[in-house]
Each structure stands twice: as C-alpha cells, then as structure tokens.
Design an enzyme around this catalytic site. Structure first.
Site, PDB file in Angstrom:
ATOM      1  N   GLU A 119       0.838  -1.184   0.000  1.00 50.93           N
ATOM      2  CA  GLU A 119       0.000   0.000   0.000  1.00 50.93           C
ATOM      3  C   GLU A 119       0.881   1.244   0.000  1.00 50.93           C
ATOM      4  OE1 GLU A 119      -4.063  -1.556   2.056  1.00 50.93           O
ATOM      5  OE2 GLU A 119      -2.640  -0.596   3.384  1.00 50.93           O
ATOM      6  N   CYS A 158      -0.721   6.612   9.594  1.00 47.91           N
ATOM      7  CA  CYS A 158       0.501   5.940  10.075  1.00 47.91           C
ATOM      8  C   CYS A 158       0.148   4.643  10.789  1.00 47.91           C
ATOM      9  CB  CYS A 158       1.240   6.813  11.086  1.00 47.91           C
ATOM     10  SG  CYS A 158       1.823   8.348  10.433  1.00 47.91           S
TER      11      CYS A 158
END
Ligand code: SAH
Ligand code: SF4
Length: 370
Positions: A86, A329
């Site tokens: 990703e 994150c």
C-alpha cells in the site's frame, strides 16, 4: 520505472545509439508513460523490442480508496509475483506527499503497527518503491500538480533494505529524471544503528526520522522490539554522530499510546535524551489498529506536548490524516475493499499474525485514476 543503467545496457544490446537512453528514461521519469508504446519518438520496432525485454510498471494498481474530503488516497499496488503493497498520497495546500512502502510487511513487529502484524514477505526493489511515487505523480499531473515530498514511512523498515531505499532516493532525486529535491525526501527508521551511521555519510541532503516511542530501554524493548538489538545508548550515540556530521535537524517520531508511554517517567527520560539543539520530537496519536493500545484524546496530547516543552524538548503534535480509509501511520496492512486478506499479499510468503478485515465504514472508494 527502469534504472537508466539497465536501460543503457538493454538499448546497447539492441544496437541503439547512446542518445536513446536519455530519450526513453525521460519519457519514463518525466513523461510518466506506463508503456513503451506511448513513446512516440521511438520507431515502432524499437518500442516492440523494448516491451519484449523490460517491464515499465513494476507495480500495477489494483485498488484505490479516497478519504471523504479527497485529501488522502491509498492505493493497493501489485507486483508481478502477486505481492502487494500500500502507498498513500496526502495533499495539503501546496504540498503533495507520497508515503512509500519499502517492504511487503515488516520484520520488526512493533505491537501497535498493522504492518508489523503481517510479518515480512519480501523486500521491495528500488524500482518498486519509485513506482509507488510515479503512480500518484500521474494523477497529480492530470490536476496540474506534482509530488513535493516523499516519506519512506509506509510498510517496512527502510534500513533493513538500505541499498534499495537509497537507490530509490537517488532515482527520485536524479535531475535528469524525476528531479525531486533531496530535502523533500525523508526516511524513517525504527532505529537500525548501522543504517543511521551509514545514512550520515550519504552525499544527498535527505531527512532522517527515528521512531522512538519510549525513552527507557525497559518500555522500548516492548514497543520497538529492535531495541533489544540496538538499545537506547547505542541508538543515541549514532544520533549524536549524525547531527554532528550533518548539522541537520533530526526528527524523532513518538506514537502516543494512552497510559503506556505518556507518563512522567517517559517525559523525564525524553528530556534527558532530547534536550539538544537539532533534535525535534513529533508526537503522533496512536491510530487504532485493532490491538491493545488506545488513542489519547486531543487534550491529553496537547498537555503532553506542553509538559515536554516545559522540560526543554522541542516538540510538535503531528497530524496523521487518512484514518477514515485506514491510510494513516501504522494502518497499512494490505486490505482490499470488503475483503480481509489474512497476513496477506497473495504471494504466499507472508509469515505474520492474522491481520486484515473489511475497510471501516465511511470509506469512500473510487476506481483507480490510471
Ligand atoms: N519502519 C519505519 C518506517 C515505517 S513506520 C519506522 O518504524 O520508522 C512509519 C511511522 O508510523 C513510524 O514512526 C511508526 O512508528 C508509525 N506508526 C506505526 N504504527 C502506528 C500507529 N498505530 N499509529 C500511529 N503511528 C504509527
Ligand atoms: Fe515495522 Fe515501522 Fe511498523 Fe515497527 S512501526 S512494525 S518498524 S513498519
């Protein structure tokens, strides 16, 4: 992306004159073509010959999610062997930052990070790292914008794949190619000390971030298992040498886990370690990844930043956008829309704990822009 040396070699093998290398390389890195057939300056036979020998896109987009307000996009990109990673694009005013993965999964296994839960399937090659950036660069070009920053903060530990990470930085920076300023590129490490020492000697003016998350060995051993190999004294000795050698700011990332690493003991230990001119601490509220850790409230986070500043630490609370599409994150874990891929990239090499699950409600999906 294809490295210009590989291109030169292949073109020489095909009996082509030297100027062809620059022509093809510029079409890839600046023209952002996805196929040799799109390079109209080349004779048709050469386009066919090149296509028979080289692959332009090492990663193919398979899925894309866009945050409700459109500022964050997460792409699932697949390599020829079925492995997927990703990558994330974050746009903010004039900035367009791509967050790049360096590995499929990660071997470090920080317990709050979804990438760590996958285990490690394989390292990425530099071309695969650069292709994550080029994927979003194509979309931005169509909007009259370009990539301004690249952060190696996606899946994986960049210094476990040091040579390829640096090769990717050089390819992105190459003035003859993509030409991204080195000061717009940041590499984040969980604390691989030999990597930090080597990075200090690199000629490019790249930025470095160290993921700290705890300032005592006892707690850091648990939160960043790599600490058992490179404990804090060793880590900070390398950090000191880095700022001395480079004279550049060094960023420390600190994922705040409510009631775990936000106590007075950590504030005092952080002050002891970080009260130093070129050190800067970024606090990031933990994004929930389905594990045992809780995200602190905005008020608690601001209060922690205040306590740290009063103790003499330069610190900022950092935004971590993209939570609505599991693109923030620590949330990158190879989920396809509505399909939980346990530990999964499809190449069969991943060896981690079970991860996955459907995308959270509220995610807005679109077709891939390419
Ligand atoms: N492996 C490298 C780079 C990738 S992780 C590293 O650890 O530095 C990029 C950043 O995301 C790191 O600072 C990491 O600690 C942070 N991160 C991981 N899980 C997170 C989570 N659940 N919430 C917020 N940040 C997280
Ligand atoms: Fe790996 Fe970084 Fe995640 Fe830790 S935070 S598991 S080092 S990607």
């Amino acid at each position: 992306m294809i490295d210009p040396q590989t291109l030169a070699h292949t073109l020489a093998d095909l009996g082509q004159p030297a100027y062809r290398t620059g022509q093809v390389y510029r079409a890839l890195a600046r023209g952002l073509v996805t196929d040799f057939a799109q390079i109209s300056e080349l004779p048709a036979s050469l386009r066919r010959d090149l296509a028979g020998r080289l692959v332009v896109q090492s990663l193919v987009p398979r899925d894309e999610l866009v945050s409700p307000r459109g500022a964050v996009r997460k792409a699932l990109l697949e390599a020829g062997d079925g492995c997927a990673v990703e990558a994330v694009l974050m746009t903010y005013r004039r900035r367009a930052t791509v967050c790049v993965s360096t590995q499929v999964g990660c071997a470090v296994g920080c317990p709050f990070c979804a990438s760590g839960a996958l285990g490690l399937a394989r390292d990425l090659r530099a071309e695969e790292m650069v292709d994550q950036v080029l994927h979003f660069a194509r979309l931005l070009t169509s909007l009259g914008r370009r990539v301004t920053n690249v952060v190696f903060m996606g899946m994986g530990e960049p210094f476990h794949v040091y040579d390829e990470t640096l090769r990717a930085c050089r390819l992105l920076n190459d003035p003859e190619g993509f030409a991204l300023a080195a000061r717009g590129i940041s590499v984040s490490t969980a604390g691989v000390v030999p990597g930090i020492r080597r990075f200090a000697t690199e000629p490019l003016q790249l930025n470095l971030a160290v993921s700290l998350h705890a300032a005592t060995d006892e707690l850091r051993d648990r939160l960043v298992p790599l600490n058992r190999r490179y404990p804090l004294d060793e880590l900070f000795s390398a950090c000191e040498d880095y700022v001395e050698a480079r004279g550049r700011k060094l960023f420390f990332e600190y994922v705040v886990l409510a009631a775990v690493n936000d106590g007075d003991d950590q504030v005092a230990a952080l002050a002891r370690r970080l009260r130093r001119p070129l050190y800067h601490l970024n606090l990031i509220a933990c994004n929930e990844t389905g594990g045992e850790f809780a995200r602190p409230g905005a008020r608690e986070l601001a209060a922690l930043a205040d306590r740290l500043r009063r103790a003499g630490v330069a610190c900022t609370v950092r935004r971590s956008p993209g939570g609505e599409i599991a693109a923030a994150c620590g949330q990158l874990a190879l989920r396809r829309r509505g399909v939980g891929q346990a530990g999964g990239c499809g190449c069969g090499r991943s060896g981690g704990r079970e991860a996955g699950g459907p995308e959270p409600a509220g995610a807005v999906s679109t077709a891939s822009p390419t």
